[in-house]
Design an enzyme around this catalytic site. Structure first.
Site, mmCIF file in Angstrom:
data_model
loop_
_atom_site.group_PDB
_atom_site.id
_atom_site.type_symbol
_atom_site.label_atom_id
_atom_site.label_comp_id
_atom_site.label_asym_id
_atom_site.label_seq_id
_atom_site.Cartn_x
_atom_site.Cartn_y
_atom_site.Cartn_z
ATOM 1 C CE LYS A 193 35.979 41.126 56.432
ATOM 2 N NZ LYS A 193 37.370 40.671 56.216
ATOM 3 C CE1 TYR A 252 33.742 42.505 53.955
ATOM 4 C CE2 TYR A 252 32.825 43.940 55.652
ATOM 5 C CZ TYR A 252 33.897 43.539 54.870
ATOM 6 O OH TYR A 252 35.112 44.172 54.996
HETATM 7 P P1 NDP Z 1 40.937 44.945 48.027
HETATM 8 O O1 NDP Z 1 39.724 44.593 47.276
HETATM 9 O O2 NDP Z 1 41.669 46.217 47.708
HETATM 10 O O3 NDP Z 1 41.998 43.741 47.924
HETATM 11 C C1 NDP Z 1 41.581 42.454 48.252
HETATM 12 C C2 NDP Z 1 42.740 41.506 48.146
HETATM 13 O O4 NDP Z 1 42.246 40.200 48.525
HETATM 14 C C3 NDP Z 1 43.257 41.371 46.729
HETATM 15 O O5 NDP Z 1 44.654 41.144 46.781
HETATM 16 C C4 NDP Z 1 42.543 40.127 46.211
HETATM 17 O O6 NDP Z 1 43.257 39.419 45.200
HETATM 18 C C5 NDP Z 1 42.489 39.303 47.482
HETATM 19 N N1 NDP Z 1 41.459 38.255 47.454
HETATM 20 C C6 NDP Z 1 40.117 38.393 47.293
HETATM 21 N N2 NDP Z 1 39.527 37.182 47.313
HETATM 22 C C7 NDP Z 1 40.528 36.262 47.492
HETATM 23 C C8 NDP Z 1 40.579 34.859 47.571
HETATM 24 N N3 NDP Z 1 39.479 34.093 47.489
HETATM 25 N N4 NDP Z 1 41.785 34.251 47.730
HETATM 26 C C9 NDP Z 1 42.926 34.978 47.819
HETATM 27 N N5 NDP Z 1 42.933 36.319 47.750
HETATM 28 C C10 NDP Z 1 41.756 36.947 47.582
HETATM 29 O O7 NDP Z 1 40.514 44.906 49.566
HETATM 30 P P2 NDP Z 1 40.901 45.881 50.779
HETATM 31 O O8 NDP Z 1 42.349 46.117 50.804
HETATM 32 O O9 NDP Z 1 39.974 47.020 50.799
HETATM 33 O O10 NDP Z 1 40.503 44.938 52.033
HETATM 34 C C11 NDP Z 1 41.421 44.059 52.670
HETATM 35 C C12 NDP Z 1 40.746 43.452 53.894
HETATM 36 O O11 NDP Z 1 40.343 44.475 54.781
HETATM 37 C C13 NDP Z 1 39.474 42.662 53.548
HETATM 38 O O12 NDP Z 1 39.384 41.531 54.384
HETATM 39 C C14 NDP Z 1 38.363 43.656 53.853
HETATM 40 O O13 NDP Z 1 37.168 43.012 54.148
HETATM 41 C C15 NDP Z 1 38.952 44.367 55.065
HETATM 42 N N6 NDP Z 1 38.412 45.711 55.313
HETATM 43 C C16 NDP Z 1 38.528 46.718 54.371
HETATM 44 C C17 NDP Z 1 38.049 47.981 54.654
HETATM 45 C C18 NDP Z 1 38.181 49.120 53.677
HETATM 46 O O14 NDP Z 1 37.691 50.214 53.987
HETATM 47 N N7 NDP Z 1 38.829 48.960 52.548
HETATM 48 C C19 NDP Z 1 37.383 48.272 55.921
HETATM 49 C C20 NDP Z 1 37.331 47.160 56.829
HETATM 50 C C21 NDP Z 1 37.825 45.935 56.516
HETATM 51 P P3 NDP Z 1 43.227 39.946 43.657
HETATM 52 O O15 NDP Z 1 44.131 41.151 43.632
HETATM 53 O O16 NDP Z 1 43.777 38.803 42.880
HETATM 54 O O17 NDP Z 1 41.805 40.282 43.348
#
Ligand code: NDP
Length: 240
Positions: free
Chosen positions: A151, A147
């Site tokens: 990132k 990851y």
């Molecule tokens: P969630 O797990 O809550 O949501 C992830 C979303 O991405 C979902 O809509 C999921 O779809 C979608 N997704 C995952 N894989 C794919 C794929 N291969 N193709 C299309 N869509 C995909 O994640 P977060 O909201 O927590 O995170 C969002 C972003 O922020 C990410 O990039 C994460 O790495 C980054 N981030 C998050 C942090 C946190 O504290 N939460 C901190 C720092 C960065 P589905 O609903 O169908 O599963």
């Protein structure tokens, strides 16, 4: 006519907040997701935002999915690369599958989504590419060699592409959130959560809306002079 924004992983968590925030300031929004049909249907019913299912990890699926979005809503002006996954393991236990899945979604996903949209943005002399990286791409994190590498790659991608897009009116920026109160983070035991919060100077987790507001700003005309930038939004937890 309103601008069109496409948010990957836009139906849950941070992505859902981004989709709603962009809609609230007047964008026509398409929210992509990977497989959670139930969450996507609920999100769409609640917000009126159209959802589109495909995996950002697959180039051909992105080309086909983007074509569907553009046929429905018109050319995409703003791309938010938000979709992301974790497959954590200490490195000595990390499998090649865990490495590959994370790289395919969190890093190659940026290529797969941006590459098909790039020629249109160049032609129209306007575009916004905003990617969601992570504090752990900046500082590294135990158990997240995959990851953190992906990132950190998002940041390099942004810096290179910003230079290529500048003369065509395309800005390319990346946001590095700290710990955000999504389902994932709220699912960890309260004690662990408290210990995380104790390392955040502002004394709280971020809210998805904290990140959504950054996206709205970077997408705006007012942010036209900002490109290649890494916007850190982590409550002071890690200072770059
Ligand atoms: P969630 O797990 O809550 O949501 C992830 C979303 O991405 C979902 O809509 C999921 O779809 C979608 N997704 C995952 N894989 C794919 C794929 N291969 N193709 C299309 N869509 C995909 O994640 P977060 O909201 O927590 O995170 C969002 C972003 O922020 C990410 O990039 C994460 O790495 C980054 N981030 C998050 C942090 C946190 O504290 N939460 C901190 C720092 C960065 P589905 O609903 O169908 O599963």
């Amino acid at each position: 006519m309103s601008r069109v924004a496409l948010v990957t992983g836009g139906s849950r968590g941070i992505g859902a907040a981004i989709s709603v925030a962009l809609k609230n300031v007047g964008y026509t929004v398409a929210a992509n997701y990977a497989g959670n049909d139930e969450a996507a249907a609920k999100f769409s019913a609640e917000t009126g935002i159209k959802t589109y299912k495909w995996s950002v990890a697959e180039y051909d699926a992105c080309v086909e999915g983007i074509a569907r979005v553009e046929a429905d809503l018109g050319p995409v002006d703003v791309l938010v690369n938000n979709a992301g996954i974790t497959r954590d393991a200490p490195f000595h236990k990390m499998t090649r599958e865990q490495w590959k899945e994370v790289m395919d979604t969190n890093l190659s996903g940026l290529f797969n989504m941006t590459h098909p949209l790039w020629p249109g943005m160049r032609e129209r002399k306007f575009g916004r590419v905003i990617s969601i990286s992570s504090i752990n791409g900046q500082k590294g994190q135990f158990g997240q060699a995959n990851y953190s590498a992906a990132k950190a790659g998002d940041i390099g991608f942004t810096k290179a592409l910003a230079q290529e897009g500048a003369r065509s009116g395309i800005t390319v920026n990346v946001i590095c959130p700290g710990y955000i109160a999504t389902e994932m983070v709220m699912a960890v035991p309260e004690k662990v959560r408290e210990s995380i919060i104790s390392t955040i100077p502002v004394g709280r987790l971020g809210e998805p809306e904290d990140i959504a507001r950054c996206v709205v700003f970077l997408a705006s005309d007012e942010a036209g002079f900002i490109t290649g930038s890494t916007l850190t939004a982590n409550g002071g937890q890690y200072l770059t």
